[in-house]
Design a protein around this motif. Structure first.
Motif, short mmCIF file in Angstrom:
data_model
loop_
_atom_site.label_atom_id
_atom_site.label_comp_id
_atom_site.label_asym_id
_atom_site.label_seq_id
_atom_site.Cartn_x
_atom_site.Cartn_y
_atom_site.Cartn_z
N ILE A 27 0.84 -1.20 0.00
CA ILE A 27 0.00 0.00 0.00
C ILE A 27 0.87 1.25 0.00
N ARG A 28 1.87 1.27 0.85
CA ARG A 28 2.73 2.45 0.96
C ARG A 28 3.51 2.68 -0.34
N ASP A 29 3.95 1.59 -0.97
CA ASP A 29 4.72 1.75 -2.21
C ASP A 29 3.84 2.30 -3.34
N LYS A 30 2.58 1.88 -3.38
CA LYS A 30 1.68 2.38 -4.43
C LYS A 30 1.25 3.82 -4.15
N ILE A 31 1.29 4.22 -2.88
CA ILE A 31 1.07 5.63 -2.55
C ILE A 31 2.30 6.44 -2.96
N ALA A 32 3.47 5.90 -2.66
CA ALA A 32 4.72 6.60 -2.94
C ALA A 32 4.93 6.82 -4.44
N ASP A 33 4.49 5.84 -5.27
CA ASP A 33 4.72 6.01 -6.71
C ASP A 33 3.60 6.78 -7.41
N GLY A 34 2.64 7.28 -6.61
CA GLY A 34 1.61 8.14 -7.16
C GLY A 34 0.39 7.43 -7.73
N THR A 35 0.35 6.09 -7.61
CA THR A 35 -0.80 5.35 -8.14
C THR A 35 -2.07 5.71 -7.38
N VAL A 36 -1.97 5.82 -6.06
CA VAL A 36 -3.11 6.16 -5.21
C VAL A 36 -2.67 7.10 -4.10
N LYS A 37 -3.65 7.70 -3.45
CA LYS A 37 -3.43 8.44 -2.21
C LYS A 37 -3.95 7.58 -1.07
N ARG A 38 -3.51 7.87 0.14
CA ARG A 38 -3.97 7.06 1.29
C ARG A 38 -5.49 7.04 1.37
N GLU A 39 -6.12 8.18 1.11
CA GLU A 39 -7.58 8.23 1.24
C GLU A 39 -8.31 7.43 0.17
N ASP A 40 -7.59 7.01 -0.87
CA ASP A 40 -8.19 6.18 -1.91
C ASP A 40 -8.32 4.73 -1.46
N ILE A 41 -7.49 4.33 -0.50
CA ILE A 41 -7.42 2.93 -0.09
C ILE A 41 -8.31 2.68 1.12
N PHE A 42 -9.05 1.59 1.08
CA PHE A 42 -9.90 1.16 2.20
C PHE A 42 -9.30 -0.13 2.75
N TYR A 43 -8.73 -0.05 3.95
CA TYR A 43 -8.13 -1.24 4.57
C TYR A 43 -8.97 -1.70 5.75
N CYS A 44 -9.28 -2.99 5.76
CA CYS A 44 -10.01 -3.61 6.87
C CYS A 44 -9.07 -4.50 7.66
N GLY A 45 -8.96 -4.23 8.95
CA GLY A 45 -8.20 -5.09 9.87
C GLY A 45 -9.15 -5.78 10.84
N LYS A 46 -8.62 -6.74 11.61
CA LYS A 46 -9.51 -7.56 12.45
C LYS A 46 -8.92 -7.78 13.84
N LEU A 47 -9.84 -7.76 14.83
CA LEU A 47 -9.48 -8.06 16.22
C LEU A 47 -9.65 -9.56 16.44
N TRP A 48 -8.54 -10.24 16.73
CA TRP A 48 -8.58 -11.69 16.87
C TRP A 48 -9.14 -12.12 18.23
N ASN A 49 -9.50 -13.41 18.32
CA ASN A 49 -10.20 -13.98 19.47
C ASN A 49 -9.47 -13.85 20.80
N THR A 50 -8.15 -13.78 20.77
CA THR A 50 -7.39 -13.72 22.03
C THR A 50 -7.26 -12.31 22.58
N PHE A 51 -7.86 -11.34 21.87
CA PHE A 51 -7.69 -9.93 22.28
C PHE A 51 -9.02 -9.25 22.62
N HIS A 52 -10.01 -10.01 23.06
CA HIS A 52 -11.32 -9.42 23.38
C HIS A 52 -11.34 -8.60 24.67
N PRO A 53 -10.54 -8.93 25.69
CA PRO A 53 -10.58 -8.10 26.90
C PRO A 53 -10.35 -6.63 26.54
N PRO A 54 -11.16 -5.72 27.09
CA PRO A 54 -11.10 -4.31 26.68
C PRO A 54 -9.71 -3.70 26.73
N GLU A 55 -8.92 -4.09 27.74
CA GLU A 55 -7.59 -3.49 27.87
C GLU A 55 -6.62 -3.93 26.77
#
Length: 325
Positions: free
Chosen positions: A68-96
């Motif tokens: 993603i960063r390389d395609k931003i750096a070479d002018g193909t896209v801007k950060r706001e053009d990219i939609f990235y989805c990340g995920k909270l895994w099962n071992t990290f549910h405690p609020p802290e």
């Protein structure tokens, strides 16, 4: 709304938007050569994809972020053009643990924020260093979790600007209601990522989510792989289905393209995973045709209510089998 390769985003209930097709990046870290995810994400962005679906548990967010960063750096896209989805895994549910886990993803990606962050599964594993904790007999070590408390920690992450939108994954109606009816709810889930394809069309869940302003994101939109270690092999190969093959011939398209088009016409986001440059490009070529109402209805009729079954869902398979309820 006319969908095009350049413009195929749909609105989310929080004012943001999500592209209807994304690249799935799941890979078995033991069998996938280094650099594979990096090259695939680069090719996808060059092809026109603007939605990348990843996760800490995929062990390749460093490659995805670099691409993603390389395609931003070479002018193909801007950060706001990219939609990235990340995920909270099962071992990290405690609020802290929620914010530190999201911050770990941001550090790995080397990005300032993710566009969507979702609870990967409504159940929790025992917190610790092991992503898949087992006891001495090999049984999964589960953890009592308060989904509402986890959600409040996610809301704080959104308020802090670490994430633009919040969602969930593999939630059924009852689990969604826990969040939607939470006292003091600040930010509604905007999406629910679930298995969704012509053999598992999710009509009841889709309707419930529509009524509540929640977009369905369909994983495994081309059916299942044939890996017997985690796939329900009772499900026949969907891409060989006679009806889908005949519809594909009618439109001079592949069965995969028909399956993807079917979902996007229903407003379901699709995130097909592929590390093949040719398939990545082929999967994106779904905006130069549309299925007729009759063909849409015919494909809907293929529903068999067959879904993948992960081994660690065994103790609560009842709740997950009801994902479509």
């Amino acid at each position: 709304m006319e969908l095009t390769a350049e413009s195929h985003s749909i609105p989310l209930s929080d004012g943001n938007s999500i592209p209807l097709i994304g690249l799935g990046t799941y890979a078995d870290p033991h069998e996938t050569p280094k650099g594979t995810a990096y090259e695939s994400v680069k090719i996808a962005i060059e092809t026109g994809y603007r939605h990348i679906d990843g996760a800490l548990i995929y062990y390749n967010e460093h490659e995805v972020g670099q691409a993603i960063r390389d395609k931003i750096a070479d002018g193909t896209v801007k950060r706001e053009d990219i939609f990235y989805c990340g995920k909270l895994w099962n071992t990290f549910h405690p609020p802290e643990l929620v914010r530190p886990t999201l911050e770990k993803t941001l550090t790995t990606l080397q990005l300032d924020y993710v566009d969507l962050y979702i609870i990967e599964l409504p159940m929790a594993f025992k917190p610790g260093d092991e992503f898949y904790p087992n006891d001495e007999s090999g049984k999964w070590l589960y953890h009592e979790t308060d989904l509402c408390a986890t959600w409040e920690a996610l809301e704080a992450c959104k308020d802090a600007g670490l994430v633009k939108s919040l969602g969930v994954s593999n939630f059924n109606k009852r689990q969604l209601e826990l969040i939607l009816n939470k006292p003091g709810l600040k930010h509604k889930p905007v999406s629910n990522q679930v298995e969704c394809h012509p053999y598992f069309t999710q009509p009841k869940l889709l309707e419930y989510c529509r009524q509540n302003g929640i977009v369905i994101v369909g994983y495994s939109p081309l059916g299942t792989s044939r890996d017997p270690s985690w796939v329900n092999l009772k499900c026949p190969p969907m891409l060989e289905d006679d009806l889908l093959v005949s519809i594909a011939k009618k439109y001079n398209k592949t069965t995969a393209q028909v399956c993807l088009r079917f979902n996007v016409q229903r407003g379901v986001v699709v995130i097909p995973k592929s590390f093949s440059p040719a398939r990545i490009k082929e999967n994106f070529e779904i905006f130069d045709f549309s299925l007729s109402d009759a063909d849409m209805k015919a494909v809907e009729g293929l529903n068999k209510n067959i879904l993948l079954k992960f081994s660690f869902w065994g103790h609560t398979s009842g709740s997950f089998e009801k994902t479509a309820q």
